[in-house]
Enzyme design. Structure first.
Site, PDB file in Angstrom:
ATOM      1  N   SER A  73       0.810  -1.079  -0.067  1.00  0.00           N
ATOM      2  CA  SER A  73       0.049  -0.089  -0.076  1.00  0.00           C
ATOM      3  C   SER A  73       0.866   1.018  -0.099  1.00  0.00           C
ATOM      4  O   SER A  73       1.957   1.282   0.635  1.00  0.00           O
ATOM      5  CB  SER A  73      -0.940   0.021   1.118  1.00  0.00           C
ATOM      6  OG  SER A  73      -2.081   0.927   0.975  1.00  0.00           O
ATOM      7  N   ASP A  74       0.426   2.406  -0.624  1.00  0.00           N
ATOM      8  CA  ASP A  74       1.164   3.741  -0.760  1.00  0.00           C
ATOM      9  C   ASP A  74       0.101   4.801  -0.754  1.00  0.00           C
ATOM     10  O   ASP A  74      -0.804   4.327  -1.327  1.00  0.00           O
ATOM     11  CB  ASP A  74       2.174   3.700  -1.615  1.00  0.00           C
ATOM     12  CG  ASP A  74       3.061   4.768  -1.542  1.00  0.00           C
ATOM     13  OD1 ASP A  74       3.943   4.544  -0.754  1.00  0.00           O
ATOM     14  OD2 ASP A  74       3.007   5.730  -2.064  1.00  0.00           O
ATOM     15  N   GLN A  75       0.726   5.828  -0.510  1.00  0.00           N
ATOM     16  CA  GLN A  75      -0.352   6.960  -0.413  1.00  0.00           C
ATOM     17  C   GLN A  75       0.484   8.046  -1.000  1.00  0.00           C
ATOM     18  O   GLN A  75       1.645   8.477  -0.687  1.00  0.00           O
ATOM     19  CB  GLN A  75      -0.797   7.398   0.851  1.00  0.00           C
ATOM     20  CG  GLN A  75      -2.059   8.654   0.791  1.00  0.00           C
ATOM     21  CD  GLN A  75      -2.545   8.702   2.198  1.00  0.00           C
ATOM     22  OE1 GLN A  75      -1.868   9.007   3.220  1.00  0.00           O
ATOM     23  NE2 GLN A  75      -3.843   8.511   2.344  1.00  0.00           N
TER      24      GLN A  75
END
Length: 197
Positions: A73-75
């Site tokens: 996951s990344d933002q």
């Protein structure tokens, strides 16, 4: 089936734990700065960068953990078409919040599932956050209360804490703002038999 979260993010761990998903956590060895530079040079937008980095993290861990499902996951934060990284200091986070004051910005959260070194699924979601016209007094008190924790999240705020007071409204999913679009992730895990139907 075992699930590994390719992250040591406290927020992402809390999201999965709160949803009752059993997992182990392992940080991914990915040079995010170099990958962001490459992706942006190739014309990727901020949302594309979040999704690509999620995939790279999932792949990096899955290659070392055969048979396990790995969730990356990344933002990213986008403001006026520009991608911003986490602030390097509390002072830089304060400057960013002053820049965002009275404006809207977007958070893009990308996710990916990998197994045995192959991507099996990717997804992403975006939320639009409207920062209110916070007073300098409030901002000074906020920065003092949060301290170096401001550098642990891309926007310099935690919506699940005091940072909630920075906003007049948020359009989009709460979990996406925290760093992982939970509903699509849960659906993908169910489809693969990682969690019960």
């Amino acid at each position: 089936m075992s699930l590994i979260l390719a992250s040591n993010s406290a927020a992402r761990k809390a999201i999965l734990t709160g949803a009752g998903v059993a997992f182990a956590a392992q940080g991914a060895e990915v040079d995010e700065a170099a990958e962001k530079t490459r992706l942006l040079a190739e014309g990727a937008g901020p949302a594309d960068v979040a999704q690509a980095l999620a995939g790279l993290k999932a792949l990096a861990v899955s290659r070392a953990r055969p048979g396990a499902w790995v969730l990356g996951s990344d933002q990213t934060l986008e403001f006026q078409g520009r991608l911003f990284d986490k602030a390097a200091s509390a002072e830089e986070a304060g400057d960013r919040l002053r820049m965002l004051r009275g404006h809207a910005h977007q958070l893009h959260s990308g996710v990916a599932l990998a197994r045995d070194g192959h991507l099996d699924w990717t997804g992403r979601d975006s939320a639009r956050l409207h920062v209110r016209e916070v007073s300098e007094d409030f901002l000074t008190d906020y920065l003092a209360a949060e301290g170096e924790a401001l550098t642990s999240c891309v926007g310099g705020y935690r919506l699940e804490g005091l940072g909630a007071q920075l906003f007049e409204r948020v359009e989009g999913d709460y979990f996406t703002v925290l760093g992982m679009p939970l509903w699509p992730v849960l659906a993908a895990l169910r489809e693969r038999g990682v969690i019960a139907l």
